[in-house]
Write an enzyme that holds these catalytic residues in place. Structure first.
Site, short mmCIF file in Angstrom:
data_model
loop_
_atom_site.label_atom_id
_atom_site.label_comp_id
_atom_site.label_asym_id
_atom_site.label_seq_id
_atom_site.Cartn_x
_atom_site.Cartn_y
_atom_site.Cartn_z
N CYS A 8 0.79 -1.24 0.00
CA CYS A 8 0.00 0.00 0.00
C CYS A 8 0.82 1.29 0.00
O CYS A 8 0.51 2.20 -0.77
CB CYS A 8 -1.03 0.02 1.12
SG CYS A 8 -0.91 -1.27 2.34
N ARG A 19 6.78 -11.53 5.01
CA ARG A 19 6.33 -11.34 6.39
C ARG A 19 6.98 -12.41 7.24
O ARG A 19 7.01 -13.58 6.86
CB ARG A 19 4.81 -11.46 6.49
CG ARG A 19 4.10 -10.38 5.70
CD ARG A 19 2.60 -10.51 5.82
NE ARG A 19 1.96 -9.52 4.96
CZ ARG A 19 0.64 -9.44 4.76
NH1 ARG A 19 -0.16 -10.30 5.37
NH2 ARG A 19 0.15 -8.53 3.97
N GLN A 60 0.94 -11.02 -3.53
CA GLN A 60 -0.48 -10.66 -3.43
C GLN A 60 -0.95 -10.13 -4.77
O GLN A 60 -0.22 -9.37 -5.42
CB GLN A 60 -0.66 -9.55 -2.40
CG GLN A 60 -0.33 -9.96 -0.98
CD GLN A 60 -0.54 -8.80 -0.03
OE1 GLN A 60 -0.02 -7.71 -0.22
NE2 GLN A 60 -1.33 -9.03 1.00
N ASP A 62 -2.64 -7.62 -5.53
CA ASP A 62 -3.07 -6.47 -4.75
C ASP A 62 -3.63 -5.37 -5.65
O ASP A 62 -3.25 -5.28 -6.81
CB ASP A 62 -1.84 -5.92 -4.01
CG ASP A 62 -2.20 -5.29 -2.69
OD1 ASP A 62 -3.40 -5.18 -2.39
OD2 ASP A 62 -1.27 -4.91 -1.95
N HIS A 93 -5.25 -1.09 -5.11
CA HIS A 93 -5.77 -0.03 -4.27
C HIS A 93 -6.64 0.88 -5.11
O HIS A 93 -6.23 1.32 -6.18
CB HIS A 93 -4.61 0.73 -3.61
CG HIS A 93 -3.85 -0.13 -2.65
ND1 HIS A 93 -2.77 -0.89 -3.03
CD2 HIS A 93 -4.08 -0.41 -1.33
CE1 HIS A 93 -2.34 -1.59 -1.99
NE2 HIS A 93 -3.11 -1.33 -0.95
N LYS A 134 -14.28 -4.51 6.57
CA LYS A 134 -13.89 -5.29 5.39
C LYS A 134 -14.87 -6.40 5.09
O LYS A 134 -15.65 -6.82 5.96
CB LYS A 134 -12.50 -5.88 5.60
CG LYS A 134 -12.41 -6.78 6.83
CD LYS A 134 -11.06 -7.43 6.98
CE LYS A 134 -11.05 -8.37 8.16
NZ LYS A 134 -9.92 -9.27 8.19
N HIS A 159 -8.39 -1.27 -0.10
CA HIS A 159 -7.40 -2.30 -0.44
C HIS A 159 -8.19 -3.52 -0.88
O HIS A 159 -9.20 -3.83 -0.25
CB HIS A 159 -6.61 -2.81 0.77
CG HIS A 159 -5.95 -1.79 1.60
ND1 HIS A 159 -4.58 -1.70 1.68
CD2 HIS A 159 -6.44 -0.85 2.43
CE1 HIS A 159 -4.27 -0.75 2.54
NE2 HIS A 159 -5.37 -0.21 3.01
#
Length: 593
Positions: free
Chosen positions: A289, A318, A336, A338, A340, A420, A466
């Site tokens: 992000c 991670r 990911q 991902d 945004h 979420k 996200h």
RNA sequence: GCCAAUGUAGCUCAGCGGUAGAGCAGCCGAUUCGUAAUCGGCAGGUCGUCAGUUCGAAUCUGACCAUUGGCUCCA
């Protein structure tokens, strides 16, 4: 799981089996302490504090003793007692005393959670065993079928699920109404093992994890990488067709960035240690992000530019504690899918609608049709104005309703930065996995202080969403493998057809067929080994290749291939061009099987 | 990270104080076969790593690494 499991006979039976087991354990270890022992999905467990670790032989002994207790057909007797009486009964059982105190203090259940109603303290006696227990139970131990109970394994479990508490020994058992059901359950477990993505990953040469590289770091082999490539290509096409723009961002960023984003405050224990160079500290990214935000912030944004959708297959790292890694489903390095979204408050409901239906579209394209949704709302500790939370929660909920997607409410389960929607899917064996997540963020727009210029010429903070659809590509792949049991649909299969010449004199023709199919964009190979046809079929079946094309004298003469599916189904001889059309149709329609 | 178990050839596993074995896969040769394993030969291992006990360790002990099943965490 049926909704009234707790009222079912099966539930009482398993609860009763747990008591019988506890009795057997205490007979073997008179100084043992008992904690709690409830029924669970497929059985029951009981937690013990014992003088030594249990061995598999202990389990056998305990199980044998359980059968004797069952045969003795002892009654379960319920009594209600005062807290004082209970304390006396359990005066050598510290965990029970703690439970009694919880009940006495106005209702705390065995997990340490408060309960509303004023609790009645009840005990259940059966033979020599007395337990603090709210029940219910069967009338007699003899109602348990001794051939439908089995102790499964021993595991460590913290008292009250808190890692600061002592670790107890938990014995898991399974119990069913009939031996037949037990057998079916054990069979289901065996089937689950066959579909395990770790096993199939090896058998189909899809991926590996190397000690030399590191735990939780996945190596994608050519076959797995082929599936991933095909999945990603589809993903890319769909994103381009749906208003996303692709971005690429680096794997590391400076400490200040992660300070601004709050990761060093809230996520530090999941981050790898910093790399220091030229007196600057750089962190491996655990999320994408901040980078996408920097792209947003790199210019002045007008309301006319919104919504903006930045997508990236971003690889993140991670730190996961050593005991938690699990094949592809829980790793330390993963990618990911991902994105945004930045939009105006007014655009927000439509944006949510879009992203939810887009998520469902992607998941369904991979054969996931049983999708369960969870809506997680504002937790106690939350960033951002409560009014905006309510707006966002309402928008998410409305969207779920419009999508006609059944969902469960997870009250207070949102992230600290926003509510979420999580989408979870079940594999063929009923296990639930979270893939997609769609998250509001009220935190980062404030922290990074980015804005857009609205019609009135003033700067406003955009809403930020996200989302990850596959979630982690590693996890998605793991679940995809299990979902199909390794038999990927034709469009995703690393090899779509193997051509099997019966004898060497058919090889030249097999190669011709191969060329025709390859020119059409199909992934085919020719098994030119001098093995017998049967052996080649067996190998292709085990590799779960969708089509086997046998070519012998007859086929060669008629420009045909004799088609066998991996299911064993025979389609018979078919012109090469007809097979080509059939396979291309399978690919285009994402046919399974 | 915690509790327990496990770690032997590419894979699946046997051996459990006297210096390593099978099947499959691989390689070589023979076989040319009609819908789930053709036959024969060859080659392949610092027995997870590092220490220790012992005349001698794959085997016993310890530490570490990894995996598996749970717990906690995460999502």
């Amino acid at each position: 799981m049926s909704e009234n499991y707790e009222d079912s006979k099966l539930y009482r039976l398993r609860h009763s089996a747990a008591h019988v087991m506890a009795q057997a354990v205490l007979e073997k270890f008179p100084s043992g302490k008992v904690a709690i022992g409830p029924p669970v999905d497929d059985g029951f467990y009981y937690d013990f504090d014992l003088p030594r670790p249990l061995t598999p032989e202990d389990l056998e002994e305990i199980e044998a003793r359980m059968r004797e207790i069952i045969k003795a057909n002892e009654p379960f007797i319920r009594e209600e007692v005062s807290a004082e009486e209970a304390r006396q009964i359990f005066d050598d059982q510290p965990y029970k005393i703690e439970l009694i105190e919880g009940l006495e203090d106005g209702g705390i259940d065995e997990h340490g959670n408060p309960v509303d109603e004023k609790p009645v303290i009840s005990i259940y006696k059966s033979d020599t065993f007395v337990d603090l227990c709210r029940g219910p139970h069967l009338e007699r131990t003899g109602q348990i079928n001794p051939k439908a109970v089995k102790l499964m394994n021993v595991a460590g479990a913290y008292w009250r699920g808190d890692e600061h508490n002592p670790m107890l020994q938990r014995i898991y058992g399974t119990a069913w109404l009939s031996p037949k059901e037990l057998k079916q359950y054990l069979w289901r477990l065996e089937e689950a093992k066959k579909r395990d993505h770790r096993k199939l990953g090896k058998a189909l040469d899809l991926f590996s994890v190397s000690d030399e590289v590191g735990s939780g770091l996945v190596l994608w082999h050519p076959n797995g990488a082929k599936v991933r490539f095909l999945a990603e290509r589809f993903w890319e096409d769909e994103h381009l067709a749906n208003g996303y723009e692709f971005v690429y961002t680096p794997h590391i960023g400076k400490a200040d960035l992660w300070k601004t984003s709050g990761h060093l405050d809230f996520f530090a224990e999941n981050m790898y240690a910093p790399i220091e160079i030229e007196n600057q500290q750089y962190y491996l990214k655990p999320m994408n992000c901040p980078f996408h935000i920097e792209i947003f912030k790199s210019g002045i944004r007008s309301y006319r530019d919104l919504p903006m959708r930045f997508a990236e297959k971003g690889t993140v790292y991670r730190y996961e504690r050593s005991g938690v890694m699990h094949g592809l489903l829980r790793v330390r390095g993963f990618t990911q899918d991902d994105a945004h979204h930045f939009c105006t408050p007014k655009q927000m409901p439509e944006e949510i609608d879009f992203v939810l239906s887009f998520s469902l579209h992607i998941l369904r394209s991979f054969g996931f049709n049983e999708i369960k949704a969870y809506l997680s709302t504002r937790p106690e500790k939350a960033a951002g104005d409560p009014e905006r939370w309510r707006d966002a929660e309402a928008a998410l909920e409305a969207s779920l309703k419009r999508a006609e997607l059944p969902y469960e409410l997870d009250e207070g389960g949102g992230a600290f930065y926003g509510p979420k929607i999580d989408l979870k899917i079940q594999d063929a064996l009923g296990r639930e996995w979270q893939l997609s997540t769609i998250q509001f963020d009220f935190n980062l727009p404030e922290r990074f202080d980015f804005t857009y210029i609205d019609e009135d010429g003033h700067a406003y903070q955009p809403y930020m969403i996200h989302r990850a659809l596959m979630g982690s590509i590693e996890r998605f792949f793991g679940i995809l493998i299990e979902h199909y049991g390794g038999a990927f649909p034709v469009w995703l299969s690393p090899v779509q057809a193997v051509i099997i010449p019966i004898a060497d004199r058919h090889v030249a023709f097999a190669r011709e067929v191969s060329k025709v199919l390859k020119d059409a964009g199909l992934r085919v190979s020719v098994d030119e080994r001098s093995d017998r046809m049967n052996a080649k079929i067996r190998d292709a079946e085990q590799q779960k290749v969708p089509y086997m094309l046998v070519v012998g004298d007859r086929e060669m003469e008629n420009n045909q291939v004799d088609i066998r599916r991996r299911s064993g189904e025979r389609l018979g001889a078919m012109l090469v061009d007809d097979f080509k059309a059939l396979a291309l149709k399978d690919v285009a329609e994402k046919v399974e099987g």
